[in-house]
Motif scaffolding. Structure first.
Motif, short mmCIF file in Angstrom:
data_model
loop_
_atom_site.label_atom_id
_atom_site.label_comp_id
_atom_site.label_asym_id
_atom_site.label_seq_id
_atom_site.Cartn_x
_atom_site.Cartn_y
_atom_site.Cartn_z
N GLY A 278 88.69 42.78 63.25
CA GLY A 278 88.37 43.46 64.51
C GLY A 278 88.33 42.50 65.68
N VAL A 279 87.82 41.29 65.45
CA VAL A 279 87.81 40.28 66.51
C VAL A 279 89.25 39.92 66.90
CG1 VAL A 279 87.23 37.87 67.05
CG2 VAL A 279 85.55 39.33 65.89
N SER A 280 90.10 39.69 65.90
CA SER A 280 91.51 39.35 66.17
C SER A 280 92.16 40.42 67.05
CB SER A 280 92.30 39.26 64.87
OG SER A 280 92.18 37.98 64.30
N ALA A 281 91.94 41.68 66.67
CA ALA A 281 92.60 42.77 67.38
C ALA A 281 92.05 42.92 68.79
CB ALA A 281 92.43 44.07 66.59
N ILE A 354 93.51 34.49 60.17
CA ILE A 354 94.15 35.76 60.49
C ILE A 354 95.20 35.47 61.56
CG2 ILE A 354 93.82 38.13 61.28
CD1 ILE A 354 90.92 37.94 60.42
N LEU A 355 96.47 35.68 61.21
CA LEU A 355 97.55 35.40 62.15
C LEU A 355 98.19 36.70 62.59
CD1 LEU A 355 99.35 32.37 60.42
CD2 LEU A 355 97.36 32.37 61.92
N GLU A 356 98.56 36.74 63.86
CA GLU A 356 99.32 37.90 64.31
C GLU A 356 100.77 37.69 63.91
OE1 GLU A 356 98.94 39.11 68.46
OE2 GLU A 356 100.72 40.36 68.18
N LEU A 357 101.31 38.67 63.23
CA LEU A 357 102.60 38.49 62.56
C LEU A 357 103.75 38.17 63.52
CD1 LEU A 357 104.34 38.55 60.03
CD2 LEU A 357 104.27 41.04 60.07
#
Ligand code: UGB
Length: 595
Positions: A278-281, A354-357
């Motif tokens: 959720g933090v990443s997004a 967590i990486l954004e693709l």
């Protein structure tokens, strides 16, 4: 002098490349053509494998090795010009409004996620004879790490798909020659723990060539002149494997957005996943590293802001063995020490990324997945001209951000340790020597941490649970809470768990509670003993009343006692199942459990 006529054109090319790159010693003791021809061919098979599994090939490996070995000999400081400082990131507290908001968002995003487990390591520090993912995370149910991970991903899949049955969250597992066969076998013997076999991809990392000296001469296996000695290259291989296998592209084409990396033995991890996703997004992080408060000298890296004198700046993990020298060299004469908070000011990296693709693929298209490497030779003496034993290049998955442009959004999320991090890495003897107050990272502490986290979560949800007792197992003092476990599908987020707990319940310190069902509602339960609730997914069970029995006691086991199984010896205790109440529901329907 070398007769390579028996070789295929491809083999002749690599032979030429080796000779041009200072590797003629490899052929020094080769007999005349006609002798050992089969072994010579298999030697080249290995060379070609080494060549094709390294970004840029073996030639690039030898060149990189020469450069890194020269730097190491000259004592070049990899952090030259950089000043460390404490970075700011998102700090979350379990159960707070913010945390719940991030969890909700993370659950929504999970349908666009893929998971990657790095499980190629043998775990030399733990000294367990099996593969680490097969180790029980806790012995109340005997659930192993891999099962816990897969069931957690499936629970997330179900929560995020909201009835759309086609959502299938992919899982890639990086294995190595040390772990591949046993990982596959564990999956097959257990029907992939409920995943579709097509959801799971195993990617095997290859080892890299060992190096004998500062000229990066490849080391021959002590047993055979037709074999190069090899060693693991490290978890950083995961990036080139994901890239070269085409998996990243397939995920991108399928509309996925996030790749979540995790390690082999952290039984708490998935409690922290929804909120951190959720933090990443929410923050649109290209890179989000999960962290916990770090005790000085703890064997986890420190997340650090490094600012270069030329103005460049990045937030990156500084590995535990490098943090102290870096700090001492940059105006912190005491090095890696706790601040007045009792913790290192640098958050501890738990290597959950967590990486954004999209941006990830873009970057790997430039680098081919190559990660900044390092070399760590053990020199014979101060002249640094020869090694005690052969060395090799290594790389770490958390070094991925090092090549990113300064505009990349790199952040981190700090979670409470009790919620997020309890790896099983150290053997009993080493764990007992850990400085007081620092985490043991042993099988003992790993299991007890699961009971602690579950107890604290239920307490926050309104269940009365007494303070823990302190007990010593294998020389380690740990908090012993009631042995509470549940299936991930029962409750992966705080909201899910709260929706299953109501009324006035209490669980005594000596109790065991195992919830093996999805729709099990704890209403007014008073538990003093052991209770196992086992219900199929469509059975809705309301639990209330008083359960009292002799329960399951904890008995000490000495790690040296070879009459006990290894999985018990390494934790220093076993559960003696004296008496329990079992409630089993095998049919769909609505049920009340009232003892
Ligand atoms: N692994 C592989 O898959 N392949 C390999 O070649 C090697 C390892 P370790 P390490 O969170 O506690 C890391 O050995 O490397 C897998 C971080 O660098 O358990 O000492 C292996 O199977 C450190 O910053 O850990 O330390 C396992 O799943 C800190 O975050 C994983 O890689 C620390 O982990 C890690 O291997 C931590």
């Amino acid at each position: 002098t070398h007769n390579f006529n028996i070789l295929s054109p491809q083999q002749q090319d690599v032979a030429k490349m080796l000779l041009e790159n200072g590797q003629s010693h490899l052929f020094k003791d080769w007999p005349a053509p006609g002798i050992d021809d089969d072994q010579k061919k298999s030697f080249f098979d290995q060379i070609i494998r080494l060549d094709s599994s390294y970004p840029g090939g073996l030639e690039a490996y030898i060149k990189n090795a020469k450069r890194l070995l020269a730097d190491s000999k000259a004592g070049v400081n990899p952090f030259d010009g950089f000043t460390p400082s404490v970075p700011t990131g998102e700090t979350l507290t379990f159960g707070e409004e913010n945390f719940i908001k991030f969890e909700d968002r993370g659950v929504q995003e999970a349908r666009k996620a893929a998971f990657v487990l790095v499980a190629g390591g043998l775990g030399e520090r733990l000294g367990y004879s099996g593969i680490k993912v097969a180790l029980p995370a806790e012995t109340t149910t005997g659930t192993c790490f891999l099962q816990n991970y897969i069931e957690s991903i499936l629970a997330l899949q179900e929560a995020s798909s909201q009835g759309e049955s086609q959502t299938r969250i992919p899982l890639a597992i990086m294995t190595s020659d040390d772990t591949h066969g046993r990982t596959l076998e564990l999956l097959e013997l257990n029907s992939y723990f409920g995943m579709q076999p097509t959801q799971v991809t195993l990617l095997k990392q290859e080892k890299v060539a060992c190096l004998d000296d500062n000229d990066a001469r490849l080391a021959l296996d002590p047993q055979s002149k037709y074999k190069i000695q090899t060693k693991p290259h490290g978890h950083g291989d995961v990036h080139s494997l994901l890239y070269s296998s085409g998996l990243l592209k397939a995920w991108y084409d399928a509309g996925l957005k996030w790749v979540l990396f995790f390690q082999d033995t952290n039984g708490l991890l998935f409690k922290a996943i929804p909120a951190s996703l959720g933090v990443s997004a929410t923050k649109q992080y290209h890179v989000n590293s999960l962290a916990v408060p770090r005790k000085a000298k703890e064997a986890i890296g420190g997340i650090t802001r490094l600012t270069h004198s030329d103005g460049r700046s990045m937030v990156i993990n500084v590995e535990y063995n490098q943090l102290d020298p870096l700090l001492r060299a940059s105006g912190y004469p005491d090095g890696d020490v706790n601040s007045e908070t009792g913790y290192s000011p640098f958050p501890g990296n738990i290597n959950q990324l967590i990486l954004e693709l999209g941006p990830y693929i873009e970057e790997l298209t430039k680098t081919g997945g190559a990660i900044q490497e390092f070399v760590n030779p053990k020199y014979k003496d101060a002249s640094k001209t020869s090694f005690k034993s052969s060395t090799r290049l290594e790389c770490m998955m958390q070094d991925y951000p090092k090549t990113l442009s300064p505009s990349a959004r790199v952040g981190f999320t700090v979670m409470e340790t009790w919620l997020a991090y309890a790896p099983v890495k150290n053997n009993a003897e080493d764990a007992a020597k850990v400085p007081k107050g620092n985490p043991y990272h042993s099988a003992t502490s790993g299991e007890m941490a699961i009971y602690r986290a579950n107890s604290i979560i239920l307490k926050k949800a309104g269940v009365q649970i007494p303070d823990p007792e302190l007990k010593v197992f294998n020389g380690q003092e740990v908090e012993v809470w009631p042995r509470i476990t549940w299936k991930p599908k029962w409750g992966l987020t705080y909201s899910q768990i709260k929706s299953k707990v109501s009324g006035n319940s209490s669980i005594s310190q000596n109790s065991t509670l195992a919830i093996k069902g999805q729709k099990v509602f704890i209403e007014n339960l008073s538990l003093d003993g052991a209770l196992i609730i086992d219900a199929v997914d469509d059975a809705e069970v309301n639990v209330s009343g008083s359960v009292k029995n002799n329960g399951w006691s904890i008995e000490n086991v000495d790690y040296k006692d070879t009459s006990e199984p290894e999985v018990l010896r390494i934790r220093g205790f076993k559960l003696n199942k004296v008496e329990q109440q079992e409630a089993k529901y095998t049919e769909p329907g609505k049920f009340s459990f009232k003892p």
